[in-house]
Design a protein around this motif. Structure first.
Motif, PDB file in Angstrom:
ATOM      1  N   HIS A 355      -1.550  13.067 -14.456  1.00  0.00           N
ATOM      2  CA  HIS A 355      -1.340  13.304 -15.884  1.00  0.00           C
ATOM      3  C   HIS A 355      -2.612  13.923 -16.462  1.00  0.00           C
ATOM      4  N   PRO A 356      -2.477  14.696 -17.526  1.00  0.00           N
ATOM      5  CA  PRO A 356      -3.652  15.402 -18.037  1.00  0.00           C
ATOM      6  C   PRO A 356      -4.767  14.492 -18.534  1.00  0.00           C
ATOM      7  N   CYS A 357      -4.429  13.290 -18.971  1.00  0.00           N
ATOM      8  CA  CYS A 357      -5.433  12.382 -19.527  1.00  0.00           C
ATOM      9  C   CYS A 357      -4.890  10.968 -19.395  1.00  0.00           C
ATOM     10  N   GLY A 358      -5.642  10.027 -19.922  1.00  0.00           N
ATOM     11  CA  GLY A 358      -5.224   8.629 -19.765  1.00  0.00           C
ATOM     12  C   GLY A 358      -4.163   8.182 -20.751  1.00  0.00           C
ATOM     13  N   ALA A 359      -3.746   9.067 -21.670  1.00  0.00           N
ATOM     14  CA  ALA A 359      -2.825   8.651 -22.741  1.00  0.00           C
ATOM     15  C   ALA A 359      -1.567   7.996 -22.176  1.00  0.00           C
ATOM     16  N   GLY A 360      -1.272   6.801 -22.667  1.00  0.00           N
ATOM     17  CA  GLY A 360      -0.060   6.092 -22.232  1.00  0.00           C
ATOM     18  C   GLY A 360      -0.231   5.381 -20.912  1.00  0.00           C
ATOM     19  N   LEU A 361      -1.422   5.512 -20.329  1.00  0.00           N
ATOM     20  CA  LEU A 361      -1.636   4.995 -18.977  1.00  0.00           C
ATOM     21  C   LEU A 361      -2.792   3.985 -19.023  1.00  0.00           C
ATOM     22  N   GLY A 362      -4.046   4.494 -18.860  1.00  0.00           N
ATOM     23  CA  GLY A 362      -5.203   3.603 -18.990  1.00  0.00           C
ATOM     24  C   GLY A 362      -5.696   3.553 -20.421  1.00  0.00           C
ATOM     25  N   GLY A 367      -2.331   1.739 -34.353  1.00  0.00           N
ATOM     26  CA  GLY A 367      -2.523   2.149 -35.743  1.00  0.00           C
ATOM     27  C   GLY A 367      -2.661   0.964 -36.675  1.00  0.00           C
ATOM     28  N   PRO A 368      -2.919   1.233 -37.967  1.00  0.00           N
ATOM     29  CA  PRO A 368      -3.084   0.148 -38.946  1.00  0.00           C
ATOM     30  C   PRO A 368      -1.877  -0.797 -38.975  1.00  0.00           C
ATOM     31  N   SER A 369      -0.702  -0.292 -38.693  1.00  0.00           N
ATOM     32  CA  SER A 369       0.490  -1.147 -38.732  1.00  0.00           C
ATOM     33  C   SER A 369       0.649  -1.973 -37.471  1.00  0.00           C
ATOM     34  N   GLY A 370      -0.190  -1.701 -36.462  1.00  0.00           N
ATOM     35  CA  GLY A 370      -0.050  -2.389 -35.178  1.00  0.00           C
ATOM     36  C   GLY A 370       0.839  -1.626 -34.218  1.00  0.00           C
ATOM     37  N   ASP A 371       1.405  -0.512 -34.651  1.00  0.00           N
ATOM     38  CA  ASP A 371       2.218   0.289 -33.730  1.00  0.00           C
ATOM     39  C   ASP A 371       1.327   0.838 -32.617  1.00  0.00           C
ATOM     40  N   ILE A 372       1.874   0.797 -31.415  1.00  0.00           N
ATOM     41  CA  ILE A 372       1.141   1.292 -30.247  1.00  0.00           C
ATOM     42  C   ILE A 372       1.590   2.726 -29.979  1.00  0.00           C
ATOM     43  N   ALA A 373       0.621   3.596 -29.677  1.00  0.00           N
ATOM     44  CA  ALA A 373       0.914   5.014 -29.440  1.00  0.00           C
ATOM     45  C   ALA A 373       0.246   5.437 -28.136  1.00  0.00           C
ATOM     46  N   PRO A 374       0.678   6.557 -27.544  1.00  0.00           N
ATOM     47  CA  PRO A 374       0.033   7.004 -26.304  1.00  0.00           C
ATOM     48  C   PRO A 374      -1.471   7.239 -26.474  1.00  0.00           C
ATOM     49  N   ASP A 382       6.477   7.524 -35.742  1.00  0.00           N
ATOM     50  CA  ASP A 382       7.617   6.715 -35.290  1.00  0.00           C
ATOM     51  C   ASP A 382       8.228   7.286 -34.012  1.00  0.00           C
ATOM     52  N   ALA A 383       8.266   8.618 -33.938  1.00  0.00           N
ATOM     53  CA  ALA A 383       8.928   9.249 -32.787  1.00  0.00           C
ATOM     54  C   ALA A 383       8.186   8.980 -31.482  1.00  0.00           C
ATOM     55  N   HIS A 384       6.883   8.681 -31.575  1.00  0.00           N
ATOM     56  CA  HIS A 384       6.106   8.516 -30.345  1.00  0.00           C
ATOM     57  C   HIS A 384       5.632   7.083 -30.116  1.00  0.00           C
ATOM     58  N   ALA A 385       6.048   6.155 -30.985  1.00  0.00           N
ATOM     59  CA  ALA A 385       5.565   4.773 -30.840  1.00  0.00           C
ATOM     60  C   ALA A 385       6.019   4.203 -29.500  1.00  0.00           C
ATOM     61  N   LEU A 386       5.116   3.447 -28.868  1.00  0.00           N
ATOM     62  CA  LEU A 386       5.435   2.827 -27.572  1.00  0.00           C
ATOM     63  C   LEU A 386       5.487   1.306 -27.712  1.00  0.00           C
ATOM     64  N   GLY A 387       5.782   0.828 -28.926  1.00  0.00           N
ATOM     65  CA  GLY A 387       5.840  -0.620 -29.141  1.00  0.00           C
ATOM     66  C   GLY A 387       4.955  -1.018 -30.290  1.00  0.00           C
ATOM     67  N   VAL A 393       4.134  -3.606 -25.334  1.00  0.00           N
ATOM     68  CA  VAL A 393       4.514  -2.227 -25.003  1.00  0.00           C
ATOM     69  C   VAL A 393       5.992  -2.177 -24.637  1.00  0.00           C
ATOM     70  N   ASP A 394       6.670  -1.175 -25.163  1.00  0.00           N
ATOM     71  CA  ASP A 394       8.057  -0.909 -24.758  1.00  0.00           C
ATOM     72  C   ASP A 394       7.967  -0.132 -23.436  1.00  0.00           C
ATOM     73  N   ARG A 395       8.182  -0.856 -22.339  1.00  0.00           N
ATOM     74  CA  ARG A 395       7.944  -0.266 -21.009  1.00  0.00           C
ATOM     75  C   ARG A 395       8.852   0.931 -20.732  1.00  0.00           C
ATOM     76  N   GLN A 396      10.062   0.897 -21.282  1.00  0.00           N
ATOM     77  CA  GLN A 396      10.970   2.017 -21.041  1.00  0.00           C
ATOM     78  C   GLN A 396      10.433   3.293 -21.700  1.00  0.00           C
ATOM     79  N   LYS A 397       9.994   3.132 -22.967  1.00  0.00           N
ATOM     80  CA  LYS A 397       9.455   4.311 -23.675  1.00  0.00           C
ATOM     81  C   LYS A 397       8.187   4.808 -22.983  1.00  0.00           C
TER      82      LYS A 397
END
Ligand code: SF4
Ligand code: SF4
Length: 479
Positions: A355-362, A367-374, A382-387, A393-397
């Motif tokens: 993968h090009p970088c660690g995003a979503g991996l390591g 964010g301020p709301s606690g939403d997890i993103a890559p 919202d479209a890219h939130a991972l939990g 973490v939403d493992r499927q996403k």
């Protein structure tokens, strides 16, 4: 009788440096020096496939001893510089599903006191949907984020938090609390933690600088050069440039923060492409220890987008600084152009990216709301939130995101020799340009290959003339 296997050339990118010849072994992301034996085998296989015996015979005819000839061929086969003629193209495995987290980027706020026109959080290309969400992270979300980082990083002794915004320092009180809490948790768990932040520097005070220095917090300042360039787009909401406000604070930071190098991060835009002049100002006039450059992420028709001739000009100036970097390295001195040092570090470490970088991996963003993103650039989208930090973490996403971004799913990259380092380029840029985080960034392939080739040549020259210099990149890996 079974016919002996024939061999063909593996996937190679030849290059030269310091009067020596090298091969970049693409499927392994490794560098191999080309001596006369290797060059002879390559010459032979460039004409037609051959068996090992034929290759050995050809070397013996060039005065190689029998054992030495076998050794050359065997080493090349082991390094996959030569491969069985019918071997399928090599594909990289996916990292394991339970790949441990290493870094968490905490966007402490989505508010900013500047209105930089190219900003990916607020500008025309923004992916964030912050409406109705908290503007500032609270302590409860921050503590949960720290706990999440330690929980999700089992097996790693050292973890890392990067503070981000909006403008990070608009929530400095929380930053202090997080550092205190994370240090305590690390001590309790027998782990180690390291911090960094990115800031526009306009809110720095002597007390903040002292805190950053005392706590060894790495600082990256977003700054685009001398006032005539910096103030083009890095402005307050009334249109006034921010240079005059930040300049004395940057000087105080560089003078007062004694525990970590201070890094400038430049966004190149249309009209702000004078790389060498920007570098000189930031490094020599202001005293930054390191300076890195990245072209703005945007659609090609935006006014601040850099067109093709502009990108060619950037590349030429990158070459100028790269030559200067090489001169320094051959004298054993450090040069501050991070676009070279970051690539040399990856080459030294034999990086071969799925993968090009660690995003979503390591690496994950929160964010301020606690939403997890890559990563930080997708925070609040919202479209890219991972939990969410409260539910995990939403493992499927996450797995969908990683499957789309995997090098094996990027058809155009499969035959590209630069893929071990590029792997298709930034997911966020791909989304902005192509509407798909997994699309390869095909608009800059020639640029990337030219730059990677330049760094390979520098690597080869340093390894031929001052190999000890490269050892410092082993330390970067340790970080
Ligand atoms: S995006 Fe372009 S340069 Fe990068 S790996 Fe793919 S084909 Fe190569
Ligand atoms: S997706 Fe892009 S911005 Fe995010 S961590 Fe990767 S390279 Fe950086």
């Amino acid at each position: 009788m079974i016919a002996p296997a024939t061999y063909r050339l593996g996937e190679l990118h030849p290059f030269e440096g310091g009067g020596r010849k090298f091969l970049y072994l693409v499927p392994a992301g490794a560098i191999f020096e080309m001596d006369s034996g290797v060059a002879a085998v390559i010459g032979e296989l460039s004409e037609r496939p051959a068996t090992r015996e034929e290759l050995v015979t050809s070397l013996i005819q060039r005065d190689f001893a029998y054992n030495d000839a076998w050794e050359v061929v065997e080493e090349m086969a082991q390094a996959r510089a030569i491969v069985p003629a019918g071997a399928p193209p090599e594909r990289l495995d996916s990292p394991p599903a339970d790949f441990p987290l290493q870094s968490l980027v905490m966007n402490l706020t989505n508010q900013c006191n500047l209105s930089c026109q190219y900003c990916y959080e607020f500008g025309a290309d923004k992916v964030a949907t912050p409406e109705g969400k908290p503007k500032f992270m609270d302590i409860e979300t921050a503590r949960k984020s720290v706990d999440f980082l330690f929980d999700q990083s089992s097996g790693r002794r050292a973890v890392h938090i990067t503070f981000f915004g909006g403008e990070t320092l608009m929530n400095f009180p929380l930053l202090k609390q997080v550092v205190d809490y994370a240090n305590r948790r690390a001590a309790e768990l027998g782990r180690s933690i390291d911090f960094s932040l990115t800031t526009n520097a306009t809110l720095l005070t002597p007390a903040i600088i002292e805190f950053l220095s005392e706590n060894r917090i790495g600082v990256t300042v977003s700054m685009d050069g001398p006032p005539d360039l910096h103030d083009k787009l890095r402005v307050f909401s009334n249109g006034r440039g921010s240079y005059d406000v930040m300049e004395p604070r940057v000087r105080a930071l560089i003078q007062g923060h004694r525990t970590r190098p201070i890094v400038a991060r430049v966004t190149l835009t249309n009209g702000v492409t004078d790389v060498v002049r920007i570098y000189r100002h930031l490094k020599d006039d202001l005293g930054f220890h390191e300076v890195g450059f990245a072209p703005v992420t945007t659609l090609p028709d935006r006014l601040y987008a850099i067109n093709e001739p502009g990108m060619d000009g950037v590349l030429r100036q990158f070459h100028t600084l790269a030559e200067e970097y090489l001169e320094y390295a051959l004298r054993g001195e450090l040069h501050g152009f991070t676009n070279v040092s970051d690539t040399l570090a990856e080459l030294y470490q034999g990086v071969n990216k799925s993968h090009p970088c660690g995003a979503g991996l390591g690496l994950l963003g929160v964010g301020p709301s606690g939403d997890i993103a890559p990563c930080h650039r997708f925070v609040d989208s919202d479209a890219h939130a991972l939990g969410n930090i409260a539910t995990g973490v939403d493992r499927q996403k996450q797995s969908d995101f990683l499957a789309r971004g995997h090098i094996n799913s990027k058809y155009d990259c499969r035959s590209c020799w630069a893929r071990p380092l590029c792997a298709g380029g930034c997911h966020h840029e791909a989304f902005v340009r192509y509407g798909d985080t997994g699309h390869p960034n095909l608009h800059y392939c020639d640029w990337i290959r030219d730059w990677t080739d330049t760094c390979l040549r520098i690597f080869g020259t340093i390894s031929a003339k001052n190999p000890e210099f490269l050892e410092k990149f082993a330390e970067r890996k340790a970080l």
